[in-house]
Design an enzyme around this catalytic site. Structure first.
Site, PDB file in Angstrom:
ATOM      1  N   HIS A 197       0.803  -1.224   0.000  1.00 48.84           N
ATOM      2  CA  HIS A 197       0.000   0.000   0.000  1.00 48.84           C
ATOM      3  C   HIS A 197       0.841   1.281   0.000  1.00 48.84           C
ATOM      4  O   HIS A 197       0.412   2.299  -0.527  1.00 48.84           O
ATOM      5  CB  HIS A 197      -0.948  -0.001   1.209  1.00 48.84           C
ATOM      6  CG  HIS A 197      -0.249  -0.290   2.497  1.00 48.84           C
ATOM      7  ND1 HIS A 197       0.072  -1.581   2.884  1.00 48.84           N
ATOM      8  CD2 HIS A 197       0.207   0.531   3.464  1.00 48.84           C
ATOM      9  CE1 HIS A 197       0.695  -1.533   4.046  1.00 48.84           C
ATOM     10  NE2 HIS A 197       0.785  -0.267   4.417  1.00 48.84           N
ATOM     11  N   CYS A 236       7.973  -0.761  -0.948  1.00 52.77           N
ATOM     12  CA  CYS A 236       7.191  -0.728   0.283  1.00 52.77           C
ATOM     13  C   CYS A 236       7.627   0.505   1.064  1.00 52.77           C
ATOM     14  O   CYS A 236       8.433   1.288   0.574  1.00 52.77           O
ATOM     15  CB  CYS A 236       7.319  -2.018   1.099  1.00 52.77           C
ATOM     16  SG  CYS A 236       8.866  -2.246   1.999  1.00 52.77           S
ATOM     17  N   GLY A 237       7.119   0.677   2.255  1.00 51.93           N
ATOM     18  CA  GLY A 237       7.420   1.876   3.029  1.00 51.93           C
ATOM     19  C   GLY A 237       8.895   2.088   3.285  1.00 51.93           C
ATOM     20  O   GLY A 237       9.454   3.130   2.957  1.00 51.93           O
ATOM     21  N   GLY A 271      11.331  -0.356   2.384  1.00 53.81           N
ATOM     22  CA  GLY A 271      12.124  -1.163   1.461  1.00 53.81           C
ATOM     23  C   GLY A 271      12.735  -2.387   2.119  1.00 53.81           C
ATOM     24  O   GLY A 271      13.141  -3.330   1.453  1.00 53.81           O
ATOM     25  N   GLY A 315      11.347  -4.712   4.317  1.00 54.56           N
ATOM     26  CA  GLY A 315      10.528  -5.923   4.316  1.00 54.56           C
ATOM     27  C   GLY A 315      10.556  -6.641   2.977  1.00 54.56           C
ATOM     28  O   GLY A 315      10.706  -7.864   2.916  1.00 54.56           O
ATOM     29  N   HIS A 372      28.490  -3.428  -8.583  1.00 56.71           N
ATOM     30  CA  HIS A 372      29.306  -4.262  -7.702  1.00 56.71           C
ATOM     31  C   HIS A 372      28.609  -5.513  -7.184  1.00 56.71           C
ATOM     32  O   HIS A 372      29.285  -6.482  -6.843  1.00 56.71           O
ATOM     33  CB  HIS A 372      29.790  -3.453  -6.495  1.00 56.71           C
ATOM     34  CG  HIS A 372      30.735  -2.364  -6.867  1.00 56.71           C
ATOM     35  ND1 HIS A 372      31.269  -1.503  -5.929  1.00 56.71           N
ATOM     36  CD2 HIS A 372      31.250  -1.971  -8.062  1.00 56.71           C
ATOM     37  CE1 HIS A 372      32.070  -0.640  -6.528  1.00 56.71           C
ATOM     38  NE2 HIS A 372      32.066  -0.898  -7.824  1.00 56.71           N
ATOM     39  N   ARG A 378       8.575   5.659   1.557  1.00 54.53           N
ATOM     40  CA  ARG A 378       8.445   6.696   2.580  1.00 54.53           C
ATOM     41  C   ARG A 378       9.713   7.528   2.752  1.00 54.53           C
ATOM     42  O   ARG A 378       9.727   8.485   3.525  1.00 54.53           O
ATOM     43  CB  ARG A 378       8.038   6.069   3.916  1.00 54.53           C
ATOM     44  CG  ARG A 378       6.630   5.498   3.862  1.00 54.53           C
ATOM     45  CD  ARG A 378       6.100   5.105   5.222  1.00 54.53           C
ATOM     46  NE  ARG A 378       4.740   4.606   5.093  1.00 54.53           N
ATOM     47  CZ  ARG A 378       4.356   3.377   5.424  1.00 54.53           C
ATOM     48  NH1 ARG A 378       5.223   2.520   5.933  1.00 54.53           N
ATOM     49  NH2 ARG A 378       3.099   3.019   5.257  1.00 54.53           N
ATOM     50  N   ARG A 407      36.641  -8.351 -10.166  1.00 56.31           N
ATOM     51  CA  ARG A 407      36.826  -8.729  -8.756  1.00 56.31           C
ATOM     52  C   ARG A 407      35.501  -8.909  -8.025  1.00 56.31           C
ATOM     53  O   ARG A 407      35.417  -9.603  -7.030  1.00 56.31           O
ATOM     54  CB  ARG A 407      37.698  -7.706  -8.041  1.00 56.31           C
ATOM     55  CG  ARG A 407      37.036  -6.372  -7.799  1.00 56.31           C
ATOM     56  CD  ARG A 407      37.999  -5.376  -7.132  1.00 56.31           C
ATOM     57  NE  ARG A 407      37.316  -4.246  -6.570  1.00 56.31           N
ATOM     58  CZ  ARG A 407      37.021  -3.128  -7.218  1.00 56.31           C
ATOM     59  NH1 ARG A 407      37.351  -3.005  -8.489  1.00 56.31           N
ATOM     60  NH2 ARG A 407      36.405  -2.136  -6.612  1.00 56.31           N
ATOM     61  N   ARG A 466      32.906 -12.259  -5.355  1.00 53.03           N
ATOM     62  CA  ARG A 466      32.096 -11.904  -4.179  1.00 53.03           C
ATOM     63  C   ARG A 466      30.638 -12.277  -4.390  1.00 53.03           C
ATOM     64  O   ARG A 466      29.993 -12.818  -3.486  1.00 53.03           O
ATOM     65  CB  ARG A 466      32.231 -10.409  -3.890  1.00 53.03           C
ATOM     66  CG  ARG A 466      33.656 -10.015  -3.554  1.00 53.03           C
ATOM     67  CD  ARG A 466      33.863  -8.527  -3.604  1.00 53.03           C
ATOM     68  NE  ARG A 466      35.288  -8.238  -3.433  1.00 53.03           N
ATOM     69  CZ  ARG A 466      35.840  -7.102  -3.750  1.00 53.03           C
ATOM     70  NH1 ARG A 466      35.110  -6.118  -4.268  1.00 53.03           N
ATOM     71  NH2 ARG A 466      37.128  -6.912  -3.577  1.00 53.03           N
TER      72      ARG A 466
END
Length: 144
Positions: free
Chosen positions: A9, A65-66, A68, A70, A98, A109, A132, A136
């Site tokens: 929402h 989302c509000g 980010g 979750g 990267h 938000r 490189r 990773r």
């Protein structure tokens, strides 16, 4: 190119603007997000996006989302998903360069709609640097 997008929402208005932009660029969109602003549970909209990315049904995912957080936590449960929480254009560029992120997570938000749109453009137009960073990225998945 095909993109999957999902939102709760807090991200409905952002989703509408982003989908409009993507379609204007000829990008196919799998829209799994809510179209309402009444409270919903973000995992219900994250799982279809993450599954599409994980199974390579789409090239990239966008989650909103509000905070980010979750959506990022949920998406990163999938083995081949690398969901990056982004709140500036510079962080967005680095998460692609990267970390080879394949999902951008946007905190509605804490960003403006124009800023979110700029981040999406940056995300889609930045290539993974490899080199490189590849070693990773190879160490990220822990699921067997």
């Amino acid at each position: 190119m095909r993109i999957a997008i999902g939102n709760d929402h807090a991200g409905t208005a952002y989703k509408f603007a982003i989908v409009e932009y993507l379609k204007s660029e000829g990008i196919e969109v799998n829209n799994y997000g809510t179209n309402e602003e009444s409270s919903v549970d973000y995992p219900d909209f994250v799982h279809p996006v993450a599954k599409d990315v994980d199974t390579q049904n789409v090239d990239f995912g966008i989650l909103i989302c509000g905070s980010g957080n979750g959506v990022a936590m949920t998406a990163n449960k999938y083995k081949t998903v690398r969901a990056g929480l982004c709140w500036t254009k510079e962080i967005t560029e680095l998460t692609r360069l990267h970390n080879n992120a394949n999902i951008i997570c946007i905190p509605a938000r804490f960003t403006s709609s124009p800023q979110a749109l700029e981040m999406v453009k940056t995300f889609l137009n930045t290539e993974f640097e490899g080199g490189r960073h590849q070693n990773r990225v190879n160490k990220i998945p822990m699921c067997v």
